[in-house]
Design a protein around this motif. Structure first.
Motif, PDB file in Angstrom:
ATOM      1  N   TYR A 114       0.826  -1.212   0.000  1.00 52.03           N
ATOM      2  CA  TYR A 114       0.000   0.000   0.000  1.00 52.03           C
ATOM      3  C   TYR A 114       0.858   1.259   0.000  1.00 52.03           C
ATOM      4  O   TYR A 114       0.514   2.243  -0.653  1.00 52.03           O
ATOM      5  N   MET A 115       1.962   1.240   0.723  1.00 53.08           N
ATOM      6  CA  MET A 115       2.846   2.407   0.763  1.00 53.08           C
ATOM      7  C   MET A 115       3.429   2.685  -0.628  1.00 53.08           C
ATOM      8  O   MET A 115       3.514   3.842  -1.046  1.00 53.08           O
ATOM      9  N   THR A 116       3.789   1.634  -1.338  1.00 55.76           N
ATOM     10  CA  THR A 116       4.328   1.783  -2.691  1.00 55.76           C
ATOM     11  C   THR A 116       3.262   2.343  -3.627  1.00 55.76           C
ATOM     12  O   THR A 116       3.508   3.288  -4.383  1.00 55.76           O
ATOM     13  N   GLN A 117       2.051   1.763  -3.550  1.00 54.79           N
ATOM     14  CA  GLN A 117       0.950   2.238  -4.396  1.00 54.79           C
ATOM     15  C   GLN A 117       0.584   3.687  -4.065  1.00 54.79           C
ATOM     16  O   GLN A 117       0.278   4.480  -4.966  1.00 54.79           O
ATOM     17  N   GLU A 148       3.066   5.995  -5.634  1.00 55.55           N
ATOM     18  CA  GLU A 148       2.830   6.065  -7.084  1.00 55.55           C
ATOM     19  C   GLU A 148       1.638   6.964  -7.387  1.00 55.55           C
ATOM     20  O   GLU A 148       1.680   7.809  -8.287  1.00 55.55           O
ATOM     21  N   ASN A 149       0.546   6.791  -6.645  1.00 56.21           N
ATOM     22  CA  ASN A 149      -0.660   7.573  -6.885  1.00 56.21           C
ATOM     23  C   ASN A 149      -0.472   9.039  -6.513  1.00 56.21           C
ATOM     24  O   ASN A 149      -1.053   9.918  -7.155  1.00 56.21           O
ATOM     25  N   GLU A 150       0.330   9.313  -5.488  1.00 54.55           N
ATOM     26  CA  GLU A 150       0.624  10.707  -5.152  1.00 54.55           C
ATOM     27  C   GLU A 150       1.439  11.353  -6.273  1.00 54.55           C
ATOM     28  O   GLU A 150       1.260  12.536  -6.576  1.00 54.55           O
ATOM     29  N   GLY A 151       2.306  10.583  -6.907  1.00 54.94           N
ATOM     30  CA  GLY A 151       3.040  11.079  -8.076  1.00 54.94           C
ATOM     31  C   GLY A 151       2.105  11.354  -9.244  1.00 54.94           C
ATOM     32  O   GLY A 151       2.236  12.364  -9.941  1.00 54.94           O
ATOM     33  N   VAL A 191      -8.146   9.162  -8.704  1.00 56.12           N
ATOM     34  CA  VAL A 191      -6.851   9.019  -8.044  1.00 56.12           C
ATOM     35  C   VAL A 191      -6.960   9.435  -6.577  1.00 56.12           C
ATOM     36  O   VAL A 191      -6.428   8.768  -5.690  1.00 56.12           O
ATOM     37  N   HIS A 192      -7.678  10.526  -6.312  1.00 52.51           N
ATOM     38  CA  HIS A 192      -7.882  10.949  -4.922  1.00 52.51           C
ATOM     39  C   HIS A 192      -8.611   9.868  -4.123  1.00 52.51           C
ATOM     40  O   HIS A 192      -8.280   9.618  -2.958  1.00 52.51           O
ATOM     41  N   ASN A 193      -9.587   9.232  -4.748  1.00 50.57           N
ATOM     42  CA  ASN A 193     -10.313   8.142  -4.074  1.00 50.57           C
ATOM     43  C   ASN A 193      -9.385   6.975  -3.759  1.00 50.57           C
ATOM     44  O   ASN A 193      -9.463   6.385  -2.678  1.00 50.57           O
ATOM     45  N   ARG A 194      -8.517   6.641  -4.707  1.00 48.74           N
ATOM     46  CA  ARG A 194      -7.560   5.558  -4.460  1.00 48.74           C
ATOM     47  C   ARG A 194      -6.602   5.925  -3.330  1.00 48.74           C
ATOM     48  O   ARG A 194      -6.302   5.098  -2.456  1.00 48.74           O
ATOM     49  N   ILE A 195      -6.135   7.157  -3.320  1.00 40.35           N
ATOM     50  CA  ILE A 195      -5.227   7.617  -2.263  1.00 40.35           C
ATOM     51  C   ILE A 195      -5.924   7.533  -0.913  1.00 40.35           C
ATOM     52  O   ILE A 195      -5.349   7.046   0.061  1.00 40.35           O
ATOM     53  N   MET A 226      -6.184   3.900   0.171  1.00 41.15           N
ATOM     54  CA  MET A 226      -4.893   3.348   0.590  1.00 41.15           C
ATOM     55  C   MET A 226      -4.481   3.878   1.962  1.00 41.15           C
ATOM     56  O   MET A 226      -3.972   3.126   2.788  1.00 41.15           O
ATOM     57  N   LYS A 227      -4.737   5.147   2.219  1.00 41.65           N
ATOM     58  CA  LYS A 227      -4.411   5.720   3.530  1.00 41.65           C
ATOM     59  C   LYS A 227      -5.226   5.043   4.630  1.00 41.65           C
ATOM     60  O   LYS A 227      -4.705   4.776   5.717  1.00 41.65           O
ATOM     61  N   LYS A 228      -6.487   4.772   4.353  1.00 45.11           N
ATOM     62  CA  LYS A 228      -7.332   4.078   5.337  1.00 45.11           C
ATOM     63  C   LYS A 228      -6.813   2.661   5.594  1.00 45.11           C
ATOM     64  O   LYS A 228      -6.774   2.215   6.742  1.00 45.11           O
TER      65      LYS A 228
END
Length: 139
Positions: free
Chosen positions: A37-40, A43-46, A80-84, A87-89
């Motif tokens: 999740y940290m890797t994803q 990537e998504n923040e990028g 992308v915001h939804n995915r972020i 992942m944070k949750k």
């Protein structure tokens, strides 16, 4: 402490060591998905940084299977915001579980250390009693 008590305590100690090993394994198993999740997340923040640099006139394509499909910029950002957020949750949940296991780990270690101290004192007392019994009386 007599022999039966010592054997009983030894058995309990072994069970506690097994519990500790199980908790350690659970903590290790949580590390894998957390790292993924940290890797994803990185990537998504990028990706979101890249999307923020685009203007409304720029075209964004989304890969769906083997096909690139045109997607509106605001929809792409929202996705992308939804995915972020997801992942944070997930990371937060995994970290919470890891903390709970860490507390359990500390409790078990403390219990094991206490039992070891009792057993060592009992052994020392037995050695002292044996030495005392071997000394000639009157000294």
């Amino acid at each position: 402490m007599d022999r039966n008590e010592a054997l009983k305590m030894q058995k309990i100690l072994q069970e506690e060591v097994k519990k500790l090993q199980t908790v350690n394994q659970k903590i290790q198993k949580l590390a894998e998905p957390r790292n993924a999740y940290m890797t994803q997340l990185a990537e998504n923040e990028g990706v979101i940084k890249e999307l923020e640099m685009l203007s409304e006139e720029d075209k964004v394509y989304k890969l769906m299977g083997p096909v690139l499909v045109l997607q509106e910029l605001d929809v792409a950002k929202r996705d992308v915001h939804n995915r972020i957020s997801f992942m944070k949750k997930q990371i937060k949940q995994i970290e919470s579980q890891t903390m709970d296991y860490g507390k359990e780990q500390i409790e078990i270690r403390t219990k094991i250390q206490g039992m070891q101290k009792v057993m060592m004192k009992a052994q020392q007392d037995a050695v002292n009693a044996k030495l005392k019994a071997q000394q000639p009386s009157g000294q």
